[in-house]
Enzyme design. Structure first.
Site, PDB file in Angstrom:
ATOM      1  N   GLU A  83       0.866  -1.186   0.000  1.00 49.57           N
ATOM      2  CA  GLU A  83       0.000   0.000   0.000  1.00 49.57           C
ATOM      3  C   GLU A  83       0.903   1.235   0.000  1.00 49.57           C
ATOM      4  O   GLU A  83       1.722   1.387   0.915  1.00 49.57           O
ATOM      5  CB  GLU A  83      -0.923  -0.023   1.233  1.00 49.57           C
ATOM      6  CG  GLU A  83      -1.781   1.215   1.422  1.00 49.57           C
ATOM      7  CD  GLU A  83      -2.618   1.555   0.203  1.00 49.57           C
ATOM      8  OE1 GLU A  83      -3.466   0.756  -0.195  1.00 49.57           O
ATOM      9  OE2 GLU A  83      -2.394   2.655  -0.371  1.00 49.57           O
ATOM     10  N   ASP A 132      -8.892   0.680  -7.027  1.00 52.39           N
ATOM     11  CA  ASP A 132      -9.465   1.952  -7.514  1.00 52.39           C
ATOM     12  C   ASP A 132     -10.101   1.732  -8.900  1.00 52.39           C
ATOM     13  O   ASP A 132      -9.421   1.285  -9.821  1.00 52.39           O
ATOM     14  CB  ASP A 132      -8.365   3.006  -7.625  1.00 52.39           C
ATOM     15  CG  ASP A 132      -7.687   3.238  -6.282  1.00 52.39           C
ATOM     16  OD1 ASP A 132      -8.300   3.869  -5.405  1.00 52.39           O
ATOM     17  OD2 ASP A 132      -6.546   2.758  -6.108  1.00 52.39           O
ATOM     18  N   THR A 205     -15.078  -4.121   3.900  1.00 52.97           N
ATOM     19  CA  THR A 205     -14.197  -2.976   4.144  1.00 52.97           C
ATOM     20  C   THR A 205     -14.974  -1.666   3.942  1.00 52.97           C
ATOM     21  O   THR A 205     -16.099  -1.660   3.443  1.00 52.97           O
ATOM     22  CB  THR A 205     -12.988  -2.985   3.185  1.00 52.97           C
ATOM     23  OG1 THR A 205     -13.477  -2.798   1.850  1.00 52.97           O
ATOM     24  CG2 THR A 205     -12.189  -4.261   3.286  1.00 52.97           C
ATOM     25  N   GLU A 208     -15.949  -1.244   0.379  1.00 48.91           N
ATOM     26  CA  GLU A 208     -17.069  -2.102  -0.008  1.00 48.91           C
ATOM     27  C   GLU A 208     -18.374  -1.530   0.544  1.00 48.91           C
ATOM     28  O   GLU A 208     -19.375  -1.464  -0.167  1.00 48.91           O
ATOM     29  CB  GLU A 208     -16.855  -3.528   0.523  1.00 48.91           C
ATOM     30  CG  GLU A 208     -18.031  -4.424   0.188  1.00 48.91           C
ATOM     31  CD  GLU A 208     -17.781  -5.890   0.500  1.00 48.91           C
ATOM     32  OE1 GLU A 208     -16.776  -6.195   1.167  1.00 48.91           O
ATOM     33  OE2 GLU A 208     -18.584  -6.723   0.054  1.00 48.91           O
TER      34      GLU A 208
HETATM   35  C1  LIG Z   1      -9.976   1.808  -3.166  1.00 46.44           C
HETATM   36  S1  LIG Z   1      -8.631   1.341  -2.165  1.00 46.44           S
HETATM   37  C2  LIG Z   1      -9.197  -0.203  -1.468  1.00 46.44           C
HETATM   38  C3  LIG Z   1      -8.498  -0.524  -0.188  1.00 46.44           C
HETATM   39  C4  LIG Z   1      -8.840  -1.877   0.465  1.00 46.44           C
HETATM   40  N1  LIG Z   1      -8.439  -3.003  -0.368  1.00 46.44           N
HETATM   41  C5  LIG Z   1     -10.299  -1.962   0.828  1.00 46.44           C
HETATM   42  O1  LIG Z   1     -11.018  -2.824   0.282  1.00 46.44           O
HETATM   43  O2  LIG Z   1     -10.717  -1.168   1.677  1.00 46.44           O
HETATM   44  C6  LIG Z   1      -7.414   0.779  -3.341  1.00 46.44           C
HETATM   45  C7  LIG Z   1      -6.014   0.882  -2.805  1.00 46.44           C
HETATM   46  O3  LIG Z   1      -5.098   0.301  -3.736  1.00 46.44           O
HETATM   47  C8  LIG Z   1      -3.878   1.007  -3.626  1.00 46.44           C
HETATM   48  N2  LIG Z   1      -3.057   0.758  -4.850  1.00 46.44           N
HETATM   49  C9  LIG Z   1      -3.351   1.139  -6.120  1.00 46.44           C
HETATM   50  N3  LIG Z   1      -2.365   0.774  -6.959  1.00 46.44           N
HETATM   51  C10 LIG Z   1      -1.436   0.120  -6.195  1.00 46.44           C
HETATM   52  C11 LIG Z   1      -0.190  -0.479  -6.491  1.00 46.44           C
HETATM   53  N4  LIG Z   1       0.300  -0.478  -7.755  1.00 46.44           N
HETATM   54  N5  LIG Z   1       0.507  -1.062  -5.491  1.00 46.44           N
HETATM   55  C12 LIG Z   1       0.015  -1.061  -4.215  1.00 46.44           C
HETATM   56  N6  LIG Z   1      -1.174  -0.500  -3.875  1.00 46.44           N
HETATM   57  C13 LIG Z   1      -1.885   0.094  -4.853  1.00 46.44           C
HETATM   58  C14 LIG Z   1      -4.316   2.458  -3.477  1.00 46.44           C
HETATM   59  O4  LIG Z   1      -3.334   3.234  -2.861  1.00 46.44           O
HETATM   60  C15 LIG Z   1      -5.570   2.334  -2.611  1.00 46.44           C
HETATM   61  O5  LIG Z   1      -5.316   2.542  -1.238  1.00 46.44           O
END
Ligand SMILES: C[S@@+](CC[C@H](N)C(=O)[O-])C[C@H]1O[C@@H](n2cnc3c(N)ncnc32)[C@H](O)[C@@H]1O
Length: 227
Positions: A83, A132, A205, A208
């Site tokens: 993250e 995302d 989460t 979600e």
């Molecule tokens: C919408 S959040 C979802 C967080 C968590 N999985 C949840 O369900 O609550 C998506 C996360 O993916 C992370 N992310 C996006 N691209 C990434 C990458 N290449 N490597 C690591 N994390 C990444 C973003 O920083 C963001 O915090």
């Protein structure tokens, strides 16, 4: 269409504010059993020092609820969390300390650093939840899950590994489906067909819940890497 993985970032930098407890966690607990770092080489050395038959990845763990649940449900697995956002990492560290978990190592950065490192241990499970969605058409290319990303996972996972994705965005779900159709490394399956040990009951989460509140349908993808 294939997109270059590195030139377009799937995440945005955010400066989150940290509580003093979170700041303390970041500075005090940089040790091998309970660990988070933004330094990839340090992360790598720490992972290589740990012996684990099973390595599971939680990619983009946000504030770490799923990461922690994985560590609790699979105490014999080493869970690697990725993250870029410091505030999420810090939030997660507080919880890990409270619960005394010692099977989580966190890299505060892009998962591509790990996946592109061919000298690293291969993983046997990948979890990506509520990645995302980048809903605007001009941003689709920023979505993490793309055909080249699946290809990279296929190279960096053990044969027979399971991947589990979930999204609340229908358009992203369609995109993921088309990515699976375009590649031939993974075979899609369903929760009911998974052996019991692979049936991870993930927590709901924040992301979600937000999707559910908006009336979005949750789509889950389970796929095994061909042996
Ligand atoms: C919408 S959040 C979802 C967080 C968590 N999985 C949840 O369900 O609550 C998506 C996360 O993916 C992370 N992310 C996006 N691209 C990434 C990458 N290449 N490597 C690591 N994390 C990444 C973003 O920083 C963001 O915090």
């Amino acid at each position: 269409m294939n997109y270059p993985l590195r030139s377009i970032k799937s995440w945005v930098s955010r400066i989150g504010s940290l509580s003093s407890l979170q700041k303390n966690m970041l500075t005090q607990y940089m040790n091998i059993r309970f660990f988070a770092t933004g330094d990839y080489e340090l992360f790598k050395q720490t992972v290589l020092l740990r012996s684990a038959e099973k390595i599971f990845l939680d990619i983009g763990f946000g504030d770490g609820l799923t990461l922690i649940t994985l560590a609790q449900q699979y105490p014999d697995a080493l869970i690697l969390g990725f993250e870029p956002h410091l505030s999420g990492v810090a939030h997660c560290l507080v919880k890990i300390k409270e619960l005394g978990l010692d099977n989580i190592l966190i890299f505060q950065g892009d998962v591509l650093d790990y996946l592109e490192d061919r000298t690293m241990h291969k993983a046997s499970r990948v979890h990506i939840y509520f990645s995302d969605p980048w809903p605007k058409v001009r941003h689709y290319k920023r979505r993490l899950i793309q055909v080249p990303f699946l290809k990279l996972l296929a190279e960096r996972l053990m044969p027979g590994s399971l991947i589990h994705f979930a999204t609340d965005w229908q358009n992203y779900a369609q995109h993921i489906t088309s990515c699976f159709v375009e590649q031939d490394d993974f075979v899609l399956t369903s929760f009911e067909q998974l052996p019991i040990q692979d049936q991870f009951k993930r927590p709901v989460t924040k992301y979600e819940q937000r999707g559910i509140n908006l009336g979005h349908t949750i789509t889950e993808f389970y796929a095994y890497l061909k042996s």
